[in-house]
Design a protein around this motif. Structure first.
Motif, PDB file in Angstrom:
ATOM      1  N   LEU A   1      -1.462  -7.993  -4.475  1.00 55.76           N
ATOM      2  CA  LEU A   1      -2.144  -8.869  -3.532  1.00 55.76           C
ATOM      3  C   LEU A   1      -2.888  -9.994  -4.235  1.00 55.76           C
ATOM      4  CD1 LEU A   1      -2.999  -9.560  -0.641  1.00 55.76           C
ATOM      5  CD2 LEU A   1      -4.911  -7.957  -0.915  1.00 55.76           C
ATOM      6  N   ASP A   2      -3.632  -9.679  -5.282  1.00 54.69           N
ATOM      7  CA  ASP A   2      -4.383 -10.727  -5.986  1.00 54.69           C
ATOM      8  C   ASP A   2      -3.447 -11.781  -6.562  1.00 54.69           C
ATOM      9  OD1 ASP A   2      -6.716  -9.425  -5.387  1.00 54.69           O
ATOM     10  OD2 ASP A   2      -6.899  -8.431  -7.334  1.00 54.69           O
ATOM     11  N   ARG A   3      -2.330 -11.338  -7.104  1.00 58.47           N
ATOM     12  CA  ARG A   3      -1.357 -12.280  -7.660  1.00 58.47           C
ATOM     13  C   ARG A   3      -0.762 -13.150  -6.554  1.00 58.47           C
ATOM     14  NH1 ARG A   3       1.363 -12.248 -12.493  1.00 58.47           N
ATOM     15  NH2 ARG A   3       3.257 -13.519 -12.597  1.00 58.47           N
ATOM     16  N   MET A   4      -0.441 -12.523  -5.413  1.00 55.21           N
ATOM     17  CA  MET A   4       0.162 -13.275  -4.316  1.00 55.21           C
ATOM     18  C   MET A   4      -0.795 -14.330  -3.779  1.00 55.21           C
ATOM     19  SD  MET A   4       2.202 -11.854  -0.982  1.00 55.21           S
ATOM     20  CE  MET A   4       3.825 -12.016  -1.724  1.00 55.21           C
ATOM     21  N   LEU A   5      -2.073 -14.003  -3.645  1.00 50.52           N
ATOM     22  CA  LEU A   5      -3.040 -14.965  -3.108  1.00 50.52           C
ATOM     23  C   LEU A   5      -3.328 -16.091  -4.089  1.00 50.52           C
ATOM     24  CD1 LEU A   5      -5.646 -12.839  -1.131  1.00 50.52           C
ATOM     25  CD2 LEU A   5      -3.391 -13.662  -0.466  1.00 50.52           C
ATOM     26  N   ASN A   6      -3.146 -15.847  -5.371  1.00 50.13           N
ATOM     27  CA  ASN A   6      -3.373 -16.893  -6.368  1.00 50.13           C
ATOM     28  C   ASN A   6      -2.113 -17.686  -6.700  1.00 50.13           C
ATOM     29  OD1 ASN A   6      -6.232 -17.021  -7.656  1.00 50.13           O
ATOM     30  ND2 ASN A   6      -5.867 -14.829  -7.389  1.00 50.13           N
TER      31      ASN A   6
ATOM     32  N   LEU B   1      -8.948 -17.406  -7.467  1.00 51.35           N
ATOM     33  CA  LEU B   1      -9.580 -16.716  -6.350  1.00 51.35           C
ATOM     34  C   LEU B   1      -9.972 -15.304  -6.758  1.00 51.35           C
ATOM     35  CD1 LEU B   1      -7.221 -17.747  -3.403  1.00 51.35           C
ATOM     36  CD2 LEU B   1      -9.301 -18.875  -4.201  1.00 51.35           C
ATOM     37  N   GLU B   2     -11.201 -14.938  -6.456  1.00 55.66           N
ATOM     38  CA  GLU B   2     -11.696 -13.607  -6.802  1.00 55.66           C
ATOM     39  C   GLU B   2     -12.158 -12.881  -5.554  1.00 55.66           C
ATOM     40  OE1 GLU B   2     -14.733 -13.979  -9.719  1.00 55.66           O
ATOM     41  OE2 GLU B   2     -13.378 -14.747 -11.288  1.00 55.66           O
ATOM     42  N   ARG B   3     -11.941 -11.588  -5.533  1.00 48.33           N
ATOM     43  CA  ARG B   3     -12.344 -10.782  -4.388  1.00 48.33           C
ATOM     44  C   ARG B   3     -13.846 -10.918  -4.146  1.00 48.33           C
ATOM     45  NH1 ARG B   3      -8.713  -5.403  -3.581  1.00 48.33           N
ATOM     46  NH2 ARG B   3      -6.707  -6.308  -4.197  1.00 48.33           N
TER      47      ARG B   3
ATOM     48  N   LYS C   1     -10.187 -16.756   2.930  1.00 51.48           N
ATOM     49  CA  LYS C   1      -9.313 -17.729   3.587  1.00 51.48           C
ATOM     50  C   LYS C   1      -7.863 -17.497   3.198  1.00 51.48           C
ATOM     51  CE  LYS C   1     -10.318 -21.389   5.255  1.00 51.48           C
ATOM     52  NZ  LYS C   1     -10.295 -21.899   6.657  1.00 51.48           N
ATOM     53  N   ALA C   2      -7.628 -17.266   1.914  1.00 47.37           N
ATOM     54  CA  ALA C   2      -6.270 -17.019   1.444  1.00 47.37           C
ATOM     55  C   ALA C   2      -5.725 -15.709   2.009  1.00 47.37           C
ATOM     56  CB  ALA C   2      -6.237 -16.991  -0.085  1.00 47.37           C
ATOM     57  N   PHE C   3      -6.582 -14.713   2.142  1.00 41.65           N
ATOM     58  CA  PHE C   3      -6.191 -13.414   2.692  1.00 41.65           C
ATOM     59  C   PHE C   3      -5.703 -13.575   4.140  1.00 41.65           C
ATOM     60  CE2 PHE C   3      -7.235  -9.284   4.683  1.00 41.65           C
ATOM     61  CZ  PHE C   3      -6.593  -8.412   3.811  1.00 41.65           C
ATOM     62  N   GLU C   4      -6.397 -14.384   4.923  1.00 38.85           N
ATOM     63  CA  GLU C   4      -5.984 -14.622   6.300  1.00 38.85           C
ATOM     64  C   GLU C   4      -4.629 -15.326   6.351  1.00 38.85           C
ATOM     65  OE1 GLU C   4      -7.378 -17.347  10.090  1.00 38.85           O
ATOM     66  OE2 GLU C   4      -8.939 -16.490   8.821  1.00 38.85           O
ATOM     67  N   ASN C   5      -4.415 -16.309   5.452  1.00 37.19           N
ATOM     68  CA  ASN C   5      -3.134 -16.990   5.384  1.00 37.19           C
ATOM     69  C   ASN C   5      -2.019 -15.992   5.092  1.00 37.19           C
ATOM     70  OD1 ASN C   5      -0.855 -18.343   3.800  1.00 37.19           O
ATOM     71  ND2 ASN C   5      -1.942 -20.147   4.542  1.00 37.19           N
TER      72      ASN C   5
ATOM     73  N   ALA D   1      -8.173 -10.157  10.089  1.00 34.07           N
ATOM     74  CA  ALA D   1      -7.999 -10.169   8.645  1.00 34.07           C
ATOM     75  C   ALA D   1      -9.364 -10.336   7.991  1.00 34.07           C
ATOM     76  CB  ALA D   1      -7.062 -11.299   8.228  1.00 34.07           C
ATOM     77  N   LYS D   2      -9.839  -9.299   7.316  1.00 38.54           N
ATOM     78  CA  LYS D   2     -11.165  -9.321   6.694  1.00 38.54           C
ATOM     79  C   LYS D   2     -11.037  -8.867   5.234  1.00 38.54           C
ATOM     80  CE  LYS D   2     -13.280 -10.369  10.565  1.00 38.54           C
ATOM     81  NZ  LYS D   2     -13.829 -11.727  10.767  1.00 38.54           N
ATOM     82  N   ALA D   3     -11.201  -9.807   4.325  1.00 41.25           N
ATOM     83  CA  ALA D   3     -11.065  -9.501   2.902  1.00 41.25           C
ATOM     84  C   ALA D   3     -12.359  -8.886   2.379  1.00 41.25           C
ATOM     85  CB  ALA D   3     -10.707 -10.754   2.118  1.00 41.25           C
ATOM     86  N   SER D   4     -12.704  -7.751   2.950  1.00 44.37           N
ATOM     87  CA  SER D   4     -13.930  -7.050   2.582  1.00 44.37           C
ATOM     88  C   SER D   4     -13.599  -5.611   2.204  1.00 44.37           C
ATOM     89  CB  SER D   4     -14.917  -7.063   3.751  1.00 44.37           C
ATOM     90  OG  SER D   4     -16.048  -6.250   3.476  1.00 44.37           O
ATOM     91  N   ALA D   5     -14.317  -5.079   1.226  1.00 42.97           N
ATOM     92  CA  ALA D   5     -14.125  -3.691   0.811  1.00 42.97           C
ATOM     93  C   ALA D   5     -14.982  -2.738   1.631  1.00 42.97           C
ATOM     94  CB  ALA D   5     -14.450  -3.539  -0.679  1.00 42.97           C
ATOM     95  N   ARG D   6     -15.780  -3.288   2.554  1.00 46.40           N
ATOM     96  CA  ARG D   6     -16.608  -2.434   3.416  1.00 46.40           C
ATOM     97  C   ARG D   6     -16.724  -3.072   4.785  1.00 46.40           C
ATOM     98  NH1 ARG D   6     -22.105  -1.905   4.747  1.00 46.40           N
ATOM     99  NH2 ARG D   6     -22.705   0.241   5.253  1.00 46.40           N
ATOM    100  N   ILE D   7     -15.980  -2.538   5.742  1.00 51.23           N
ATOM    101  CA  ILE D   7     -15.965  -3.076   7.089  1.00 51.23           C
ATOM    102  C   ILE D   7     -17.147  -2.517   7.872  1.00 51.23           C
ATOM    103  CG2 ILE D   7     -14.668  -3.196   9.245  1.00 51.23           C
ATOM    104  CD1 ILE D   7     -13.527  -4.866   6.947  1.00 51.23           C
ATOM    105  N   THR D   8     -17.926  -3.426   8.467  1.00 51.54           N
ATOM    106  CA  THR D   8     -19.108  -3.044   9.241  1.00 51.54           C
ATOM    107  C   THR D   8     -18.904  -3.425  10.715  1.00 51.54           C
ATOM    108  OG1 THR D   8     -20.255  -5.153   8.948  1.00 51.54           O
ATOM    109  CG2 THR D   8     -20.507  -3.507   7.198  1.00 51.54           C
TER     110      THR D   8
END
Length: 384
Positions: A140-145, A267-269, A276-280, A323-330
Motif C-alpha cells: 500500500l505505501d509503495r502504491m500510494l507513493n 507520503l508517510e502514514r 488524500k492519496a488513500f482515498e484516491n 476511506a480513513k487512513a487512520s490506525a485507530r477508528i473513532t
C-alpha cells in the motif's frame, strides 16, 4: 509481469475498443491475448504517415493478405488516424473482420465526428494496477507513493518517470493533438487541478489560480476526462429527507501523477496528504472493479448541506464506504455513515476502509476493515 483482471474477447470473435491512460499496459495486454494478430502500430512514424494520408491501405493490405488476416487485427493508438474507422467498419461488414482498437484518448475520435462503428464495437477500459493484480507484491505505501502504472510501481525512482510521463502527456496528447491553444496555461491548470483531487470542483477558483476563464477551466477538465487522465465521481441523487448538496468530485486516474503535480514529496502514514492519496486509491479499486466485472451499478458519493458526507456509495445504497487512513477508528470517523443511516435506513452495508490491523464490527453494524482485507473481500465479491 502481472496478470491483469480485465477479460477480453476471444481471438476473432468481437470488435472492440480498448481505452486506457498511457502506460497502463494496453499494448502488453493485447500482445499477450492475441499473439498472432495482425498489428498496426500508429505510434510508428512511418505507419502513421502511410495510414494518415491513405487510410484505404488498411483494406487493400488485408484483402491481399487473405482470409487468415481476418482472425484478429489490432490497431494501436487508433485515435491518431480516425479515418481508419471507416475502413474498419467496411471490413467488419463485408469481411467479418475482428478488430481490437486501442487508444489513450477518445477525444479526437468523439469530437471529430469519426465513425464509431454504429454501436457494433464493445468498449473496454484498462486501469492502472489493482491490489488483486499485484497479489503478494501489493504494498500500500509503495502504491500510494509510486502510483498505479506498472512502470512506475516497479520503479526504484518513480519521480523522474512520473515527471517524464507528465511531460509526454503534455507534448503527445495535448500539444500534438492541438487540444489547447495555450499550453503554458494548461500546464498551470494541471498543477491547480491536482490540489482538487478528491474534492468537489469549483471552476471559478481553479480558473483564478491558473489565469484563465471559468469556461476554459471547465473545458480543461473535459480534456483530462477525455484523455483518460481523470474521472468524475457524481453525488448520489434520490429524493431523501434533505436536499443533497455538492458538485461532482474529481479524481486523477493515477495517484503518482497527483503526487508529482501537487509536489507532495514522500507520503508517510499519519499525514493529511497520505489520507488524500488513500482515498484516491479506494476510488481506483472500486472503479476498476465496476469496469472489469461489468457491474450495472453507479459509484457516487453522498453529502448533505451541513457538509457531512460519505466517500463512496455503490448502487442504490447497497454499499457505503468511508476511506480513513487512520490506525485507530473513532466515533468521529463514523459520523458520516451514521448520518447516512438516519437519512436512508435501508442502506445494506457500511464499511470503513482503514489502517487498523484487524477487522471488527461496531455495535451498530459498521464494518472496520484493514486495507488488505478490504481489497481481498472486494475482488472476491464478499462485500454484499
Amino acid at each position: 509481469m502481472f496478470q491483469r483482471s480485465l477479460t477480453l474477447p476471444g481471438s476473432g470473435t468481437e470488435t472492440f475498443f480498448l481505452w486506457g491512460p498511457r502506460q497502463a499496459g494496453k499494448s502488453t495486454l493485447l500482445r499477450q491475448r492475441y499473439p498472432d494478430a495482425v498489428w498496426v502500430d500508429l505510434l510508428k512514424a512511418d505507419e502513421f504517415r502511410r495510414y494518415a494520408t491513405r487510410p484505404e491501405l488498411l483494406r487493400q493490405e488485408l484483402e491481399a493478405a487473405g482470409p487468415d488476416a481476418d482472425r484478429q487485427i489490432v490497431i494501436d493508438e487508433v485515435q491518431k488516424v480516425p479515418a481508419l474507422l471507416d475502413e474498419v467498419h467496411w471490413l467488419m461488414e463485408n469481411r467479418g473482420s475482428s478488430f481490437a482498437l486501442c487508444g489513450s484518448s477518445a477525444r479526437k475520435v468523439k469530437r471529430g465526428g469519426a465513425n464509431l462503428l454504429g454501436g457494433r464495437a464493445l468498449r473496454y477500459e484498462l486501469r492502472g494496477l489493482t491490489a488483486e493484480e499485484l497479489g503478494d507484491a501489493f504494498d500500500l505505501d509503495r502504491m500510494l507513493n509510486h502510483g498505479y502504472l506498472p512502470s512506475t510501481y516497479e520503479a526504484d525512482q518513480p519521480r523522474r518517470m512520473l515527471d517524464a510521463y507528465i511531460a509526454d502527456y503534455l507534448r503527445q496528447e495535448v500539444a500534438a493533438e492541438g487540444l489547447v491553444r495555450n499550453l503554458p496555461a494548461f500546464s498551470d491548470f494541471l498543477d491547480a487541478a491536482a490540489l482538487s483531487d478528491g474534492d468537489p470542483v469549483n471552476y471559478s477558483n481553479i480558473a483564478r489560480e491558473c489565469g484563465v476563464s471559468g469556461p476554459t477551466a471547465k473545458a480543461y477538465f473535459g480534456i483530462l476526462e477525455d484523455t483518460l487522465l481523470a474521472r468524475w465521481l457524481p453525488r448520489w441523487r434520490r429524493r431523501a429527507k434533505r436536499r443533497l448538496a455538492g458538485a461532482p468530485k474529481f479524481y486523477f486516474e493515477d495517484v503518482g501523477v497527483v503526487n508529482r503535480l501537487a509536489r507532495r514529496g514522500e507520503l508517510e502514514r499519519g499525514s493529511a496528504l497520505y489520507g488524500k492519496a488513500f482515498e484516491n486509491w479506494v476510488f481506483h479499486e472500486l472503479s476498476a472493479l465496476i469496469a472489469y466485472r461489468h457491474l450495472d451499478e453507479r459509484l457516487t458519493y453522498w453529502r448533505i448541506p451541513s457538509g457531512i458526507e460519505v466517500d463512496f456509495v455503490l448502487g442504490d445504497m447497497r454499499l457505503a464506504i468511508e476511506a480513513k487512513a487512520s490506525a485507530r477508528i473513532t466515533s468521529d470517523h463514523l459520523k458520516g455513515l451514521r448520518t447516512l443511516t438516519e437519512e436512508h435506513p435501508g442502506v445494506s452495508r457500511r464499511i470503513v476502509v482503514c489502517l487498523e490491523t484487524r477487522a471488527r464490527r461496531t455495535g451498530d453494524g459498521i464494518d472496520i476493515l484493514p486495507a488488505n482485507d478490504f481489497v481481498r473481500h472486494l475482488w472476491q465479491g464478499d462485500l454484499g
